[in-house]
Design a protein around this motif. Structure first.
Motif, mmCIF file in Angstrom:
data_model
loop_
_atom_site.group_PDB
_atom_site.id
_atom_site.type_symbol
_atom_site.label_atom_id
_atom_site.label_comp_id
_atom_site.label_asym_id
_atom_site.label_seq_id
_atom_site.Cartn_x
_atom_site.Cartn_y
_atom_site.Cartn_z
ATOM 1 N N ASP A 64 0.725 -1.092 -0.071
ATOM 2 C CA ASP A 64 0.110 0.067 -0.005
ATOM 3 C C ASP A 64 0.853 1.397 0.057
ATOM 4 O O ASP A 64 0.489 2.229 -0.823
ATOM 5 C CB ASP A 64 -1.028 -0.109 1.141
ATOM 6 N N ILE A 65 1.840 1.012 0.981
ATOM 7 C CA ILE A 65 2.761 2.390 0.836
ATOM 8 C C ILE A 65 3.451 2.408 -0.542
ATOM 9 O O ILE A 65 3.683 3.740 -0.869
ATOM 10 C CB ILE A 65 3.879 2.140 2.069
ATOM 11 N N LYS A 66 3.884 1.528 -1.038
ATOM 12 C CA LYS A 66 4.709 1.590 -2.282
ATOM 13 C C LYS A 66 3.719 1.995 -3.573
ATOM 14 O O LYS A 66 4.048 2.942 -4.268
ATOM 15 C CB LYS A 66 5.077 0.035 -2.688
ATOM 16 N N SER A 67 2.622 1.512 -3.568
ATOM 17 C CA SER A 67 1.712 2.237 -4.524
ATOM 18 C C SER A 67 1.331 3.645 -4.351
ATOM 19 O O SER A 67 1.385 4.265 -5.276
ATOM 20 C CB SER A 67 0.352 1.352 -4.154
ATOM 21 N N TYR A 68 1.268 4.125 -2.936
ATOM 22 C CA TYR A 68 1.188 5.696 -3.151
ATOM 23 C C TYR A 68 2.627 6.191 -3.387
ATOM 24 O O TYR A 68 2.488 7.210 -4.254
ATOM 25 C CB TYR A 68 1.274 6.011 -1.545
ATOM 26 N N ALA A 69 3.721 5.841 -3.201
ATOM 27 C CA ALA A 69 5.124 5.930 -3.118
ATOM 28 C C ALA A 69 5.301 6.335 -4.837
ATOM 29 O O ALA A 69 5.950 7.371 -5.338
ATOM 30 C CB ALA A 69 6.161 5.598 -2.691
ATOM 31 N N ALA A 70 4.833 5.198 -5.531
ATOM 32 C CA ALA A 70 4.820 5.174 -6.946
ATOM 33 C C ALA A 70 4.126 6.340 -7.646
ATOM 34 O O ALA A 70 4.691 6.789 -8.916
ATOM 35 C CB ALA A 70 4.429 4.026 -7.657
ATOM 36 N N LYS A 71 3.213 6.901 -7.122
ATOM 37 C CA LYS A 71 2.577 8.069 -7.747
ATOM 38 C C LYS A 71 2.979 9.371 -7.515
ATOM 39 O O LYS A 71 2.874 10.517 -7.905
ATOM 40 C CB LYS A 71 1.157 8.060 -7.349
ATOM 41 N N HIS A 72 4.365 9.360 -6.507
ATOM 42 C CA HIS A 72 4.966 10.389 -6.003
ATOM 43 C C HIS A 72 6.390 10.279 -6.320
ATOM 44 O O HIS A 72 7.265 10.769 -5.433
ATOM 45 C CB HIS A 72 4.579 10.845 -4.604
ATOM 46 N N GLY A 73 6.990 9.956 -7.308
ATOM 47 C CA GLY A 73 8.648 9.892 -7.685
ATOM 48 C C GLY A 73 8.992 8.550 -7.537
ATOM 49 O O GLY A 73 10.335 8.393 -7.799
ATOM 50 N N TYR A 74 8.579 7.720 -6.841
ATOM 51 C CA TYR A 74 9.213 6.412 -6.542
ATOM 52 C C TYR A 74 9.557 5.450 -7.903
ATOM 53 O O TYR A 74 8.426 5.447 -8.492
ATOM 54 C CB TYR A 74 8.551 5.523 -5.529
ATOM 55 N N SER A 75 10.755 5.064 -8.059
ATOM 56 C CA SER A 75 10.772 4.005 -8.962
ATOM 57 C C SER A 75 11.595 2.798 -8.572
ATOM 58 O O SER A 75 12.476 3.004 -7.481
ATOM 59 C CB SER A 75 11.519 4.590 -10.250
ATOM 60 N N ASP A 76 11.497 1.575 -8.988
ATOM 61 C CA ASP A 76 12.328 0.553 -8.567
ATOM 62 C C ASP A 76 13.929 0.771 -8.628
ATOM 63 O O ASP A 76 14.515 0.126 -8.090
ATOM 64 C CB ASP A 76 11.874 -0.857 -9.093
ATOM 65 N N ASN A 77 14.306 1.280 -9.756
ATOM 66 C CA ASN A 77 15.694 1.739 -9.935
ATOM 67 C C ASN A 77 16.064 2.892 -9.321
ATOM 68 O O ASN A 77 17.500 2.672 -8.568
ATOM 69 C CB ASN A 77 15.959 2.106 -11.618
ATOM 70 N N ARG A 78 15.515 4.016 -8.889
ATOM 71 C CA ARG A 78 15.950 5.058 -8.124
ATOM 72 C C ARG A 78 15.638 5.214 -6.704
ATOM 73 O O ARG A 78 16.264 5.807 -5.777
ATOM 74 C CB ARG A 78 15.708 6.464 -8.903
ATOM 75 N N GLY A 79 14.473 4.287 -6.292
ATOM 76 C CA GLY A 79 14.029 4.423 -4.974
ATOM 77 C C GLY A 79 13.103 5.603 -4.960
ATOM 78 O O GLY A 79 12.524 6.144 -5.687
ATOM 79 N N THR A 80 13.158 6.057 -3.633
ATOM 80 C CA THR A 80 12.150 7.349 -3.143
ATOM 81 C C THR A 80 13.252 8.494 -3.258
ATOM 82 O O THR A 80 14.040 8.519 -2.553
ATOM 83 C CB THR A 80 11.717 7.007 -1.818
ATOM 84 N N PRO A 81 12.646 9.658 -4.044
ATOM 85 C CA PRO A 81 13.500 10.897 -3.846
ATOM 86 C C PRO A 81 13.351 11.376 -2.301
ATOM 87 O O PRO A 81 12.326 11.211 -1.618
ATOM 88 C CB PRO A 81 12.769 11.702 -4.629
ATOM 89 N N PHE A 82 14.448 11.871 -1.837
ATOM 90 C CA PHE A 82 14.588 12.082 -0.363
ATOM 91 C C PHE A 82 13.648 13.193 -0.016
ATOM 92 O O PHE A 82 12.887 13.130 0.953
ATOM 93 C CB PHE A 82 15.916 12.570 0.009
ATOM 94 N N TYR A 83 13.133 14.213 -0.986
ATOM 95 C CA TYR A 83 12.227 15.018 -0.798
ATOM 96 C C TYR A 83 10.812 14.371 -0.562
ATOM 97 O O TYR A 83 9.967 15.232 -0.481
ATOM 98 C CB TYR A 83 12.240 16.220 -1.738
ATOM 99 N N ARG A 84 10.680 13.407 -1.274
ATOM 100 C CA ARG A 84 9.335 12.655 -1.040
ATOM 101 C C ARG A 84 9.046 11.794 0.139
ATOM 102 O O ARG A 84 7.961 11.229 0.396
ATOM 103 C CB ARG A 84 8.962 11.824 -1.977
ATOM 104 N N ILE A 85 10.100 11.546 0.733
ATOM 105 C CA ILE A 85 10.091 10.489 1.945
ATOM 106 C C ILE A 85 9.052 11.088 2.984
ATOM 107 O O ILE A 85 8.286 10.443 3.526
ATOM 108 C CB ILE A 85 11.447 10.319 2.553
ATOM 109 N N LYS A 86 8.927 12.392 3.318
ATOM 110 C CA LYS A 86 8.153 12.961 4.167
ATOM 111 C C LYS A 86 6.581 12.636 4.042
ATOM 112 O O LYS A 86 5.877 12.420 4.829
ATOM 113 C CB LYS A 86 8.626 14.392 4.509
ATOM 114 N N SER A 87 6.257 12.949 2.664
ATOM 115 C CA SER A 87 4.887 12.954 2.307
ATOM 116 C C SER A 87 4.521 11.429 2.415
ATOM 117 O O SER A 87 3.355 11.116 2.602
ATOM 118 C CB SER A 87 4.684 13.445 0.876
ATOM 119 N N VAL A 88 5.348 10.455 1.719
ATOM 120 C CA VAL A 88 5.115 9.043 1.831
ATOM 121 C C VAL A 88 4.922 8.495 3.467
ATOM 122 O O VAL A 88 3.947 7.884 3.607
ATOM 123 C CB VAL A 88 6.326 8.266 1.195
#
Length: 223
Positions: free
Chosen positions: A92-116
């Motif tokens: 569920d967390i990954k589904s949300y993160a994928a809509k906010h910049g996450y990718s399997d290759n790059r991971g979660t942008p540091f500036y998006r960690i807070k919102s996720v």
């Protein structure tokens, strides 16, 4: 993030690496480095799940997602709102993160960690709490030790060293009083789950902060 080839090069090790990671016994570690009268003055350790990242999903850069999952599972169980499985929570967390910049290759942008992180808390029944991010050169006592004293783990994202561009879950600390060169001082070790290894270990925060890595990174905490 997975370990990168450049971390094995001589230049990288000379500039940024030090041996203060993956410590099992901080007292022995200090004694081996010439510190005397080593005395543990405070220890905090929270019961947070220490699984490897690959347990939830292998072959992807999911360090931030796994760290968020660990902390939210801990917080939800403590509050009594944990009513799902660990894997369902993660996806569920990954589904949300994928809509906010996450990718399997790059991971979660540091500036998006807070919102996720905020989404994960809200979707697991933890409302009315704020997520704040502070540069890791800020007061470690205020933004790490005080948070842990209040029984809440946190996320640490570092820019250099063994944990370069990687998010670890901080679940405790050990503070020692020592003497070296006839000078009495204290040393701080953070207890972290890095997701690459099973379980947890100590991390020599003081030495890392004083190295060329300068302790550059962020603390992401629940307040």
């Amino acid at each position: 993030m997975d370990k990168k080839w450049y971390r094995k090069t001589h230049l990288y090790k000379k500039l940024f690496a030090f041996d203060g990671y993956r410590i099992d016994d901080a007292g022995r570690y200090l004694a081996d480095r010439g510190y005397q009268n080593v005395r543990l003055v405070k220890k905090v350790e929270l019961s947070v799940l220490g699984f490897r990242q690959s347990v939830l999903e292998g072959g992807v850069n999911n360090c931030s997602l796994c760290s968020i999952t660990r902390v939210v599972q801990y917080a939800a169980e403590k509050k009594g709102t944990y009513n799902t499985t660990l894997k369902n929570m993660y996806w569920d967390i990954k589904s949300y993160a994928a809509k906010h910049g996450y990718s399997d290759n790059r991971g979660t942008p540091f500036y998006r960690i807070k919102s996720v992180f905020k989404y994960a808390l809200m979707s697991n029944g933890i409302k009315g709490r704020r997520i704040i991010t502070r540069p890791s050169f800020f007061d470690v006592n205020k933004y790490v030790c005080d948070i842990l004293d209040n029984e809440m783990p946190l996320l640490i994202n570092l820019a250099f060293g063994y944990y370069a561009n990687h998010t670890v879950t901080c679940i405790g600390y050990e503070r020692y009083e020592v003497i070296k060169n006839n000078r009495r001082t204290t040393r701080l070790f953070l207890r972290v789950i890095d997701g690459w290894n099973e379980g947890e270990s100590l991390f020599d925060w003081d030495s890392f902060r004083k190295s060329l890595s300068l302790g550059i990174g962020t603390f992401t905490i629940i307040v």
